[in-house]
Write an enzyme that holds these catalytic residues in place. Structure first.
Site, PDB file in Angstrom:
ATOM      1  N   HIS A 307      77.349  81.379  26.335  1.00 51.40           N
ATOM      2  CA  HIS A 307      78.460  80.578  25.826  1.00 51.40           C
ATOM      3  C   HIS A 307      78.602  79.344  26.694  1.00 51.40           C
ATOM      4  CE1 HIS A 307      82.380  79.437  24.294  1.00 51.40           C
ATOM      5  NE2 HIS A 307      82.083  80.208  23.275  1.00 51.40           N
ATOM      6  N   ASP A 364      80.321  86.620  18.724  1.00 54.56           N
ATOM      7  CA  ASP A 364      79.499  86.875  17.537  1.00 54.56           C
ATOM      8  C   ASP A 364      78.614  88.098  17.677  1.00 54.56           C
ATOM      9  OD1 ASP A 364      80.393  84.760  15.966  1.00 54.56           O
ATOM     10  OD2 ASP A 364      79.175  83.340  17.097  1.00 54.56           O
TER      11      ASP A 364
HETATM   12  N1  CMC Z   1      68.942  83.539  25.103  1.00 55.37           N
HETATM   13  C1  CMC Z   1      68.078  83.161  26.074  1.00 55.37           C
HETATM   14  N2  CMC Z   1      68.320  82.181  26.950  1.00 55.37           N
HETATM   15  C2  CMC Z   1      69.474  81.514  26.836  1.00 55.37           C
HETATM   16  C3  CMC Z   1      70.428  81.843  25.841  1.00 55.37           C
HETATM   17  C4  CMC Z   1      70.122  82.890  24.944  1.00 55.37           C
HETATM   18  N3  CMC Z   1      70.982  83.240  23.997  1.00 55.37           N
HETATM   19  N4  CMC Z   1      71.500  81.015  25.947  1.00 55.37           N
HETATM   20  C5  CMC Z   1      71.242  80.207  26.989  1.00 55.37           C
HETATM   21  N5  CMC Z   1      70.016  80.509  27.525  1.00 55.37           N
HETATM   22  C6  CMC Z   1      69.415  79.881  28.721  1.00 55.37           C
HETATM   23  C7  CMC Z   1      68.857  78.503  28.407  1.00 55.37           C
HETATM   24  O1  CMC Z   1      67.499  78.573  28.029  1.00 55.37           O
HETATM   25  C8  CMC Z   1      69.068  77.809  29.737  1.00 55.37           C
HETATM   26  O2  CMC Z   1      68.064  78.264  30.622  1.00 55.37           O
HETATM   27  P1  CMC Z   1      67.477  77.267  31.778  1.00 55.37           P
HETATM   28  O3  CMC Z   1      68.652  76.975  32.662  1.00 55.37           O
HETATM   29  O4  CMC Z   1      66.406  78.048  32.434  1.00 55.37           O
HETATM   30  O5  CMC Z   1      66.985  76.049  31.046  1.00 55.37           O
HETATM   31  C9  CMC Z   1      70.391  78.377  30.258  1.00 55.37           C
HETATM   32  O6  CMC Z   1      70.474  79.694  29.669  1.00 55.37           O
HETATM   33  C10 CMC Z   1      71.622  77.552  29.873  1.00 55.37           C
HETATM   34  O7  CMC Z   1      71.602  77.397  28.450  1.00 55.37           O
HETATM   35  P2  CMC Z   1      72.094  76.100  27.688  1.00 55.37           P
HETATM   36  O8  CMC Z   1      71.439  76.055  26.352  1.00 55.37           O
HETATM   37  O9  CMC Z   1      71.955  74.901  28.581  1.00 55.37           O
HETATM   38  O10 CMC Z   1      73.645  76.418  27.561  1.00 55.37           O
HETATM   39  P3  CMC Z   1      74.625  75.722  26.560  1.00 55.37           P
HETATM   40  O11 CMC Z   1      75.965  75.826  27.180  1.00 55.37           O
HETATM   41  O12 CMC Z   1      74.129  74.360  26.171  1.00 55.37           O
HETATM   42  O13 CMC Z   1      74.520  76.642  25.233  1.00 55.37           O
HETATM   43  C11 CMC Z   1      74.889  78.345  23.649  1.00 55.37           C
HETATM   44  C12 CMC Z   1      75.433  77.617  24.892  1.00 55.37           C
HETATM   45  C13 CMC Z   1      75.981  79.264  23.104  1.00 55.37           C
HETATM   46  C14 CMC Z   1      74.546  77.312  22.567  1.00 55.37           C
HETATM   47  C15 CMC Z   1      73.630  79.146  24.058  1.00 55.37           C
HETATM   48  O14 CMC Z   1      73.966  80.116  25.031  1.00 55.37           O
HETATM   49  C16 CMC Z   1      72.957  79.825  22.851  1.00 55.37           C
HETATM   50  O15 CMC Z   1      72.120  79.197  22.186  1.00 55.37           O
HETATM   51  N6  CMC Z   1      73.314  81.122  22.555  1.00 55.37           N
HETATM   52  C17 CMC Z   1      72.795  81.779  21.364  1.00 55.37           C
HETATM   53  C18 CMC Z   1      73.586  81.334  20.136  1.00 55.37           C
HETATM   54  C19 CMC Z   1      74.974  81.946  20.078  1.00 55.37           C
HETATM   55  O16 CMC Z   1      75.153  83.140  20.276  1.00 55.37           O
HETATM   56  N7  CMC Z   1      75.970  81.092  19.752  1.00 55.37           N
HETATM   57  C20 CMC Z   1      77.362  81.541  19.552  1.00 55.37           C
HETATM   58  C21 CMC Z   1      78.287  81.005  20.599  1.00 55.37           C
HETATM   59  S1  CMC Z   1      79.859  81.880  20.570  1.00 55.37           S
HETATM   60  C22 CMC Z   1      80.573  81.429  19.065  1.00 55.37           C
HETATM   61  C23 CMC Z   1      81.148  80.064  19.126  1.00 55.37           C
HETATM   62  O17 CMC Z   1      82.218  79.896  19.740  1.00 55.37           O
HETATM   63  O18 CMC Z   1      80.537  79.163  18.547  1.00 55.37           O
END
Ligand code: CMC
Length: 428
Positions: A307, A364
């Site tokens: 998240h 989710d």
């Molecule tokens: N599986 C594997 N690796 C992950 C995941 C995941 N679900 N989420 C983040 N990472 C890794 C990412 O690769 C990165 O690694 P590194 O630092 O080595 O490059 C690190 O964790 C930070 O990730 P980020 O993408 O920079 O984080 P963000 O804050 O931009 O993204 C997120 C947040 C929710 C989009 C992401 O965690 C994600 O894609 N999760 C899966 C989709 C999901 O479940 N979304 C629902 C969110 S809750 C409902 C809502 O409020 O919308």
């Protein structure tokens, strides 16, 4: 004297005001930065940018705190009615009994959707995703109420749009589903409460009555409350930015629905179940999928994990996990997908990759399991999220309008070509 911080650029020092929130959150006010220094700030994805001050929702991602207008999410999910929470978010306080009765009455009165809307519905392909239909239907609604386009609308006119939106979204959502499965649409009935009415429109048929089960109604009420607002997320920011151009509220909410649809936001609830089913059908165990999620050359992510703001735990996921167990037990449902979910959570929570990045199950991860138990089809999961989030979007829009905020218009740092001359096509 109010607090400032100093910014030193070359030999110049600038005093920048500090804005402090009621929970001691601190921001540096850079609104005059460009005029004073020629610099702008750069923060793609707004990871560290406060887009607004807001009195609606407080969350502390480190401590796993979420409160609507000061009330802890745990108390609201346990004790409140979803429409009470709508009132709270939109108008700032919990309603008195009289206010609540009037509010419910106003919403009940507007649940019917104009009959012409069915013509639009019938034109969609049978495989149309209900989120596409919902977003388009909400924008289409604005064409039935041209008076809502007036930027100088009265408080009464805004309230009327709010009642219409809250009342009609469940009708449109249920109709989108009935249309997709080729069933006749069911009309709202005033004798039911908000959640019962939606379930009736989803599951009753002209040929038979649908008995609403209180376990299902309570679970739905709780899920809607847990999704009702989440401060400046992608869809709320979209609603604010679209609304900031003075676009009408229907159009702004329709844009919010589109933003929610993406799998990194609300669309994750559908993606989680599809992922769990794939893992189950694959039958090869979890390790392969965990390895894929960790592999930087593989685009696979564990859906329902991670998240932007919760880096410890998502308080909504905690409540939903317990609610999922309760619902499955009370309804006597055994769901092998839940076993995979629990196993996956266990493995991921003990894996250094996920631990070191603060990746925990989010709202989710478990919501899809409850929706399945309630008989909601997978493609409708994000629509359920939209139904819950509607009061939050409305509250965010209303706050922005009442604060007279300017049109949202970020800057950029241009990295393209410098000036060059046009050449005729035969010289290129
Ligand atoms: N599986 C594997 N690796 C992950 C995941 C995941 N679900 N989420 C983040 N990472 C890794 C990412 O690769 C990165 O690694 P590194 O630092 O080595 O490059 C690190 O964790 C930070 O990730 P980020 O993408 O920079 O984080 P963000 O804050 O931009 O993204 C997120 C947040 C929710 C989009 C992401 O965690 C994600 O894609 N999760 C899966 C989709 C999901 O479940 N979304 C629902 C969110 S809750 C409902 C809502 O409020 O919308």
């Amino acid at each position: 004297m109010s607090k400032t911080v100093q910014l030193i650029i070359d030999e110049n020092t600038y005093d920048l005001p500090v804005v402090e929130g009621s929970e001691n959150e601190k921001a540096i006010d850079i609104s005059k930065l460009r005029a004073q220094t020629g610099y702008v700030t750069l923060d793609t994805g707004y990871k560290n940018t406060g887009a607004t001050t807001s009195g609606i929702t407080f969350l502390d991602g480190e401590k796993g705190i979420l409160r609507y207008r000061g009330y802890p999410i745990e108390q609201l999910a346990e004790k409140a009615d979803f429409l009470e929470v709508c009132f709270l978010l939109i108008y700032g306080e919990l309603p008195s009994k009289t206010e609540f009765d009037l509010f419910k009455d106003n919403i009940t009165k507007h649940t019917l959707v104009h009959e012409d809307m069915r013509t639009f519905l019938e034109a969609y392909p049978t495989k149309a995703h209900p989120m596409g239909i919902l977003s388009a239907s909400l924008c289409t609604l604005s064409t039935f109420y041209p008076e809502s386009h007036d930027a100088n609308r009265s408080k009464e006119a805004v309230d009327l749009t709010i009642f219409r939106l809250l009342a009609k979204l469940p009708t449109l959502a249920a109709w989108a589903y009935q249309n997709a499965v080729g069933h006749p649409v069911m009309y709202p009935k005033n004798k039911y409460n908000y959640c019962e009415n939606f379930l009736q429109m989803m599951f009753a048929m002209p040929a038979f009555e649908y008995e609403t089960d209180p376990v299902i109604v309570n679970a739905l009420n709780k899920l809607l409350i847990l999704h009702a607002d989440h401060e400046q997320n992608c869809s709320a920011s979209t609603v604010r930015i679209v609304g900031s151009s003075q676009a009408n509220l229907y159009a702004s909410i329709s844009a919010g629905v589109s933003a929610l649809w993406g799998p990194l936001h609300g669309g994750a609830n559908q993606a989680v179940i599809e992922m769990l089913e794939t893992i189950m059908n694959d039958g090869g165990g979890l390790k392969r999928w965990i390895d894929k999620a960790k592999d930087k050359n593989d685009s696979f992510r564990l859906m329902g994990f991670g998240h932007r703001v919760y880096k410890n735990f998502d308080p909504r996921a905690k409540i939903i996990k317990k609610a999922a167990d309760d619902v499955l037990e009370k309804l006597g449902i055994v769901d092998p997908v839940l076993d995979i979910a629990k196993e996956l959570e266990e493995v991921a929570l003990n894996d250094d990759y996920f631990k070191s990045r603060g990746l925990y199950p989010n709202v989710d991860f478990y919501s899809g399991i409850i929706y399945r138990a309630l008989g909601i089809p997978t493609e409708m999961f994000t629509v359920m999220f939209a139904m819950g989030r509607l009061p939050g979007w409305i509250a965010q829009w209303k706050e922005m309008m009442e604060d007279n905020q300017p049109i949202g218009r970020p800057r950029q740092i241009y990295t393209g070509h410098n000036e060059r001359d046009y050449q005729n096509i035969d010289k290129r």
